[in-house]
Design a protein around this motif. Structure first.
Motif: not given
Lengths: 450, 263
Positions: A324-334
């Protein structure tokens, strides 16, 4: 024969619990490799947070689909375990459904367990579909391949098998009671328990003799309890420790505002010394208190698990890789390399590597590796915007950001290894009190500009 | 617009033997960044309008150390903090208001451990209190009925649980407030935090500010309201990157209030 079964059962129980205790002790030893941290303040608030978030699953249901199914599996797990208590007593004393004296209440309980078991079975199948068939972002991460992916599926298979065994055991038992079989049937012909789900399986047993049914019932009974003991020991080697550690982890989690980072006390002392006009710059370093061994200067930040604090290491063991953390991480999302989940997985993997080293050598022998670079890459650390979304998203109170910052501290203060443009900003702050090369004397110019 | 703003400094107050009601901490962005300076001035006009006796530190102000702390340079941060705390305590400052959530967070949460204890407010909370006390009145003016979405700054919202003050102010402007899918606790970062403002982003598919701007565009706003100078810059750049300058304007909540009033 009966006594043999009882002895075998007690032996299995002792071995299963024995290995589990050994592993938990190792885990505690590993956590204690970290720095001490005091998180015993505000016990009332901490208990409350634990009740709401760990026990009450408050954050889980923010995502309704996975959240509600998780609540069902969680309730099933806790409530069906009451039945395990009976199984253990029956196993030790060779009794049959020892709690059956409770009559209607017992029937109600067994009936409820069966319905829950069915719901858990359905829930776990949906989880499997979500993980393996639906294309869900947080189950696709690059850190979620090979072992972590298999591990998650093994756990689901396990739960499917355990629930099936539980229902088959009950079905055979029910049929044996109906047949009036010796040891199974109660005096007076009453039925011990109610079997709303497993009762539906009875047609499968048509024409089976009592001895066949007993073999089925005993096999399911044994596999079920041995499966539980195996699962108990699988926890430590899997991502599944959260079922135990979620509780202490939430209790010891951060209760200050998420944007508040800790101040390093050792730095405060140095800054005070630098700003003290009476301090003698050429004085020999003071014989400071017991801090650090053999007067070794304190290391700033973290390059390995030993430099992290115990709550951070507990966090690593607690993480169940839900993403859930990674799902909403702005760095990961981009598309950046950073994934907060991977930070936690890497921390745990390294801690386990260190633990195995200690198991083998009696104490830690330098293996030429560390958490930084060998597990967590600098590129990951520098991609973080410190937005605290990972802390907010975590349903069990894990703080990946604190590890990222601790490792940045090491890079900045021990290695001076920040990105070049960032170092320029730091130099500007140092020289003229702003991240850009503007003169501090121009700071009020805006008031007179149009 | 003819500027006629009063910006007294703490040194002036001190010389007169007076103490202001509140210290306005302008911050580096608010002092030097052309876009953020407009927000600074808009906020000062509101303070003047509400007859708030405030002062700034002016040339005695220095970076709070936030970018240093988030980047991991604890030493530089604590040096900056020690210097600032010395100045603030020297002037016996009790109450601080700032237009920057990063300055707000660090002074509110992290300075106390180093001997700096002040009541610190973000400007949206402060403006809200001025409205509640009747010292400032706000009417819709030119923003009435406009479609506006508020982008929560991480260090104000998630970081310090302040979500409603800026929204309350926007509601006073009688705007049509629309929420992005990711808002409040789940709001996505603009991409500037953690000292990212001062470095190139790591390789990836997209820049964070562009991704966040795309999320804002989904709710088709005429304005994106910001409460942070860094967010303001990032969202403005995002709007440019998406060629939406004609359709979407990024403005600080304080600017909107000041502009609505034609101050």
């Amino acid at each position: 024969m009966q006594i043999l079964a009882q002895v075998a059962f007690i032996l299995a129980l002792a071995i299963g619990i024995g290995i589990f205790v050994r592993n938990i002790r190792r885990m505690i030893r590993n956590i204690k490799l970290g720095r001490e941290i005091d998180r015993t303040d505000n016990p009332a608030e901490r208990w409350g947070k634990m009740a709401k978030i760990a026990l009450g699953q408050y954050k889980m249901v923010r995502r309704p689909v996975s959240g509600i199914i998780h609540v069902i599996v969680y309730l099933g797990f806790i409530i069906i375990n009451i039945e395990v208590l009976e199984i253990i007593i029956d196993g030790i004393f060779g009794s049959h459904r020892i709690f059956a004296f409770a009559g209607v209440t017992y029937g109600f309980l067994i009936g409820a367990f069966e319905i829950l078991a069915l719901l858990v079975l359905v829930g776990v199948i949906i989880f499997w579909i979500r993980r393996n068939i639906l294309n869900i972002y947080r189950f696709r991460g690059r850190e979620l391949t090979t072992w972590p992916k298999n591990d998650a599926n093994y756990i689901l298979y396990f739960e499917m098998v355990l629930m099936t065994l539980f229902l088959v055991m009950n079905a055979a038992d029910y049929q044996l009671q109906l047949n009036g079989a010796n040891h199974y049937a109660m005096a007076g012909g009453e039925i011990a328990g109610a079997f709303p789900v497993s009762g539906l399986l009875l047609p499968l047993f048509e024409g089976f003799t009592d001895s066949t049914l007993i073999i089925i019932e005993r096999t399911a009974w044994w596999l079920h309890i041995l499966g539980i003991l195996f699962f108990l020991n699988y926890l430590y080697y899997s991502k599944h420790l959260h079922i135990l550690l979620a509780f202490p982890n939430v209790y010891f989690s951060k209760i200050r505002p998420k944007a508040e980072f800790d101040n390093i006390d050792a730095v405060t002392k140095e800054v005070q010394l630098m700003m003290d006009p009476d301090a003698d710059p050429f004085a020999a370093p003071a014989e400071t208190e017991a801090e650090g061994d053999e007067g070794e200067p304190e290391k700033f930040g973290a390059s390995d698990v030993f430099d992290l604090n115990r709550v951070q290491l507990l966090n690593a063991y607690t993480c169940t890789e839900c993403g859930r953390c990674t799902d909403q991480c702005p760095a990961n999302n981009t598309g950046k390399l950073l994934s907060p989940r991977k930070i936690m997985m890497d921390t745990r993997d390294r801690l386990e590597e260190v633990g195995a080293n200690i198991n083998k050598n009696g104490k830690f022998v330098d293996d030429g590796k560390q958490l930084l670079d060998d597990y967590i890459l600098r590129e990951e650390l520098w991609a973080c915007t410190t937005c605290q979304m990972c802390i907010e998203a975590c349903p069990v109170g894990i703080d990946p950001l604190s590890i990222i910052v601790e490792m940045r501290r090491y890079l900045m203060m021990e290695q001076s290894a920040g990105p070049a443009d960032l170092n320029n900003a730091m130099t500007n702050i140092e020289n003229n009190g702003a991240p850009w090369p503007y003169n501090q004397m121009d700071r009020l110019n805006w008031a007179n500009e149009n | 617009m003819a500027e006629n703003i009063q910006v007294p400094t703490m040194a002036q107050f001190m010389a007169e033997g007076k103490a202001p009601e509140v210290l306005f901490w302008v911050g580096c962005m608010g002092s030097f960044d052309d876009r953020a300076k407009k927000v600074t001035k808009a906020f000062v006009r509101l303070l003047n309008r509400a007859n708030v006796e405030f002062a700034v530190l002016g040339t005695e102000e220095s970076c709070t150390g936030d970018p240093a702390k988030r980047a991991g340079n604890e030493f530089l941060y604590q040096m900056q903090a020690a210097g600032n705390i010395e100045v603030l305590n020297g002037y016996e400052i009790k109450k601080i208001v700032t237009t920057c959530p990063h300055c707000f967070n660090i002074m509110k949460n992290e300075y106390p451990g180093l001997g700096g204890n002040y009541e610190v407010m973000h400007h949206t909370t402060f403006l809200k209190s001025l409205l509640d006390e009747g010292r400032l009145t706000v009417e819709g003016g030119k923003f009435r009925g406009k479609r506006i979405t508020f982008h929560d700054p991480c260090y104000l919202g998630r970081g310090n649980d302040i979500y409603e003050a800026p929204r309350d102010l926007l509601r006073k402007l009688e705007v049509e407030l629309v929420e992005m899918k990711r808002c409040k606790k789940d709001a996505m970062c603009c991409g500037a935090g953690g000292a990212q403002m001062f470095k190139e982003p790591e390789p990836g598919k997209e820049d964070v500010n562009v991704a966040r701007t795309e999320q804002a565009m989904e709710v088709k706003p005429q304005f994106i309201a910001a409460g942070c100078p860094f967010c303001n810059t990032m969202m403005t750049d995002g709007v440019k990157a998406k060629n939406q300058e004609q359709n979407i304007e990024v403005m600080d909540v304080a600017e909107m209030i000041a502009n609505a009033e034609d101050l």
